[in-house]
Scaffold this motif. Structure first.
Motif, PDB file in Angstrom:
ATOM      1  N   GLN A 151      -0.099  -7.343  -5.669  1.00 12.55           N
ATOM      2  CA  GLN A 151      -1.077  -6.190  -5.907  1.00 12.55           C
ATOM      3  C   GLN A 151      -0.146  -4.963  -5.117  1.00 12.55           C
ATOM      4  O   GLN A 151       0.152  -4.992  -4.121  1.00 12.55           O
ATOM      5  N   ILE A 152      -0.114  -3.825  -5.974  1.00  9.05           N
ATOM      6  CA  ILE A 152       0.204  -2.405  -5.356  1.00  9.05           C
ATOM      7  C   ILE A 152      -1.270  -1.444  -5.191  1.00  9.05           C
ATOM      8  O   ILE A 152      -1.570  -1.372  -6.171  1.00  9.05           O
ATOM      9  N   LEU A 153      -1.641  -1.126  -3.945  1.00 10.51           N
ATOM     10  CA  LEU A 153      -2.559  -0.282  -3.862  1.00 10.51           C
ATOM     11  C   LEU A 153      -2.293   1.197  -3.676  1.00 10.51           C
ATOM     12  O   LEU A 153      -1.589   1.366  -2.729  1.00 10.51           O
ATOM     13  N   VAL A 154      -2.410   2.043  -4.463  1.00 14.78           N
ATOM     14  CA  VAL A 154      -2.128   3.477  -4.447  1.00 14.78           C
ATOM     15  C   VAL A 154      -3.278   4.323  -3.950  1.00 14.78           C
ATOM     16  O   VAL A 154      -4.392   4.090  -4.617  1.00 14.78           O
ATOM     17  N   ASN A 155      -2.874   5.057  -3.073  1.00 10.82           N
ATOM     18  CA  ASN A 155      -3.902   5.959  -2.805  1.00 10.82           C
ATOM     19  C   ASN A 155      -3.672   7.236  -3.715  1.00 10.82           C
ATOM     20  O   ASN A 155      -2.901   8.049  -3.552  1.00 10.82           O
ATOM     21  N   LEU A 156      -4.830   7.233  -4.688  1.00 12.89           N
ATOM     22  CA  LEU A 156      -4.659   8.369  -5.842  1.00 12.89           C
ATOM     23  C   LEU A 156      -5.549   9.583  -4.952  1.00 12.89           C
ATOM     24  O   LEU A 156      -6.777   9.596  -5.339  1.00 12.89           O
ATOM     25  N   SER A 157      -4.713  10.413  -4.006  1.00 16.14           N
ATOM     26  CA  SER A 157      -5.146  11.189  -3.349  1.00 16.14           C
ATOM     27  C   SER A 157      -6.085  12.455  -3.938  1.00 16.14           C
ATOM     28  O   SER A 157      -6.929  12.975  -3.198  1.00 16.14           O
ATOM     29  N   GLY A 158      -5.927  12.848  -5.148  1.00 16.74           N
ATOM     30  CA  GLY A 158      -6.490  13.792  -5.739  1.00 16.74           C
ATOM     31  C   GLY A 158      -6.391  14.064  -7.300  1.00 16.74           C
ATOM     32  O   GLY A 158      -5.737  13.357  -7.933  1.00 16.74           O
ATOM     33  N   VAL A 195       0.883  -1.289   0.010  1.00 14.91           N
ATOM     34  CA  VAL A 195       0.120   0.179   0.052  1.00 14.91           C
ATOM     35  C   VAL A 195       0.840   1.289   0.089  1.00 14.91           C
ATOM     36  O   VAL A 195       1.904   1.482   0.693  1.00 14.91           O
ATOM     37  N   THR A 196       0.720   2.046  -0.798  1.00 14.00           N
ATOM     38  CA  THR A 196       1.507   3.297  -1.038  1.00 14.00           C
ATOM     39  C   THR A 196       0.754   4.623  -1.390  1.00 14.00           C
ATOM     40  O   THR A 196      -0.407   4.640  -1.889  1.00 14.00           O
ATOM     41  N   ALA A 197       1.536   5.822  -0.756  1.00 10.86           N
ATOM     42  CA  ALA A 197       0.742   6.978  -0.897  1.00 10.86           C
ATOM     43  C   ALA A 197       1.956   8.112  -0.632  1.00 10.86           C
ATOM     44  O   ALA A 197       2.814   7.983  -0.154  1.00 10.86           O
ATOM     45  N   CYS A 198       1.458   9.222  -1.383  1.00 15.09           N
ATOM     46  CA  CYS A 198       2.365  10.384  -1.217  1.00 15.09           C
ATOM     47  C   CYS A 198       2.664  10.861   0.048  1.00 15.09           C
ATOM     48  O   CYS A 198       1.678  10.702   0.945  1.00 15.09           O
ATOM     49  N   GLU A 224       0.767  15.923  -6.856  1.00 16.29           N
ATOM     50  CA  GLU A 224       1.066  15.182  -5.397  1.00 16.29           C
ATOM     51  C   GLU A 224       1.013  13.607  -5.677  1.00 16.29           C
ATOM     52  O   GLU A 224       1.601  12.871  -5.227  1.00 16.29           O
ATOM     53  N   SER A 225      -0.082  13.370  -5.853  1.00 18.53           N
ATOM     54  CA  SER A 225      -0.523  11.625  -5.963  1.00 18.53           C
ATOM     55  C   SER A 225       0.207  10.889  -7.064  1.00 18.53           C
ATOM     56  O   SER A 225       0.546   9.799  -6.982  1.00 18.53           O
ATOM     57  N   ALA A 226       0.503  11.766  -8.052  1.00 16.55           N
ATOM     58  CA  ALA A 226       1.470  11.175  -8.988  1.00 16.55           C
ATOM     59  C   ALA A 226       2.654  10.673  -8.581  1.00 16.55           C
ATOM     60  O   ALA A 226       3.729   9.925  -9.058  1.00 16.55           O
ATOM     61  N   HIS A 227       3.151  11.248  -7.338  1.00 18.40           N
ATOM     62  CA  HIS A 227       4.422  11.002  -6.734  1.00 18.40           C
ATOM     63  C   HIS A 227       4.165   9.346  -6.009  1.00 18.40           C
ATOM     64  O   HIS A 227       5.100   8.462  -6.649  1.00 18.40           O
TER      65      HIS A 227
END
Length: 401
Positions: free
Chosen positions: A379-386, A236-239, A359-362
């Motif tokens: 699986q990689i879950l990305v938080n596409l925050s905006g 799980v990943t997020a900027c 930001e999310s693109a990071h």
């Protein structure tokens, strides 16, 4: 680390996550912060508050936000499957609305006469202006002049929504300076004003409070993955700038030791330059804006000028809980450059038809880099925050589109 109580006590009663957090504020503000904490603890236990917030999340924000399997991107990369938690589909276009609704309702409950805040990319400003319009409280947003020029669409939105936008020209005229300016205004009348902090930063109780409101992201995602895929994601990943979208996603998975958690910081023009904002990667423990955390600072402890292509990430501090999780080793903090971020911005746009916030693109860039190193069943879950509406003119200018 995988017991159900490992992370339950964060923060302690004084607002500390291990050695980080606390209330580094003038004595006259100590009682004000404690009053906010008491009001928050009271309101969060009230069924009518929880019902109102849940109703607004569903009918106003449009929650739950879906999880989308980026199949074409995954196929191009080989390796792991990339999943996107679509916070970009929320009303106002980002995760920020989650805590802004909570903060606006808290301000109303406490009888405050004005809500004051800072904003970097403008998403927090738009979300807070939206929430304040909804509950009928005046709103004042401080924004660095550099960011005003970069994020024109959000500036216009804030003005349309009725907030009083204050340009900040001091220092680097970016996020850190906007925080300073907003806090100074707040200090003029903390009894009647409330400072609605835009991330999991600042003095206690804000890191806790914003985290709690944002935790809906991870709670939803965990349940969605179990229902749809009958399993949890491998990564799980997020900027990470201040860290609200990341902690909102990570909190639900902290006790799942088999799930790797990765926060992605802005390496800017390179970690070997002074043009980055990779606080956890390159910083050291210090104090900034009322909290103890990792800080990018000079030898005297003064915050360094920082840089990121994404206005919402160019902050020299970091949420105290992220600082603690780094020291524990529970979350890995990596970084990507402006170039990698811009490439990911364009690639996701042209392969999946989704324009992400810079930001999310990071986080997307990190997933693009990492997916080929994993197996196709992972699986990689990305938080596409905006979403990237706010960034399109700026990106077009950079690329000559």
């Amino acid at each position: 680390m995988n017991s159900t109580t490992s992370f339950a006590a964060m923060p302690d009663e004084q607002g500390y996550f291990g050695a980080y957090g606390g209330q580094y504020v003038p004595p006259e503000l100590k009682q004000v912060m404690d009053d906010i904490n008491s009001a928050y603890e009271e309101i969060r236990q009230m069924p009518e508050f929880q019902q109102e917030l849940a109703s607004l999340f569903a009918d106003y924000v449009g929650r739950p936000s879906p999880i989308f399997h980026a199949r074409r991107l995954s196929e191009q990369l080989g390796g792991a499957q990339i999943l996107l938690k679509r916070e970009d589909l929320n009303h106002t276009g980002a995760h920020k609305i989650n805590h802004c609704l909570g903060e606006a309702l808290l301000a109303k409950h406490m009888g405050k006469k004005k809500v004051i805040a800072e904003t970097g990319a403008g998403q927090h400003g738009v979300a807070l202006a939206t929430a304040c319009a909804l509950v009928g409280i005046p709103c004042e947003i401080h924004m660095g002049q550099v960011d005003i020029e970069k994020e024109h669409p959000n500036v216009v939105k804030m003005k349309i929504l009725g907030c009083d936008l204050i340009p900040v020209t001091r220092g680097t005229a970016t996020l850190k300076d906007a925080v300073d300016s907003a806090f100074e205004e707040y200090l003029k009348n903390p009894q009647d004003f409330i400072y609605a902090i835009g991330s999991v930063v600042g003095p206690h109780p804000f890191p806790k409070m914003v985290r709690d409101f944002q935790s809906i992201i991870g709670n939803e995602a965990r349940e969605q993955c179990l229902n749809k895929y009958k399993r949890l994601p491998d990564v799980v990943t997020a900027c990470v700038g201040g860290g609200s979208n990341a902690i909102g996603m990570f909190t639900a998975f902290l006790n799942d030791s088999q799930v790797r958690l990765v926060g992605v910081e802005p390496a800017g023009e390179g970690l070997d330059t002074d043009r980055h904002a990779a606080t956890l990667t390159m910083g050291k423990p210090g104090v900034i804006h009322g909290m103890a955390c990792y800080v990018l600072a000079d030898e005297e402890g003064n915050p360094d000028p920082v840089h990121s292509i994404a206005s919402g990430l160019d902050y020299p501090g970091i949420g105290p809980q992220h600082s603690y999780l780094k020291d524990l080793g529970r979350v890995q903090y990596d970084s990507v450059t402006d170039k990698e971020t811009l490439d990911a911005f364009m690639r996701l746009s042209r392969v999946e038809g989704i324009i992400p916030a810079l930001e999310s693109a990071h986080a997307v860039a990190w997933a693009i880099r990492s997916a080929p190193t994993l197996q196709p069943h992972q699986q990689i879950l990305v938080n596409l925050s905006g979403r990237g509406d706010k960034d399109v003119d700026y990106v077009a200018g950079l690329l000559g589109l």
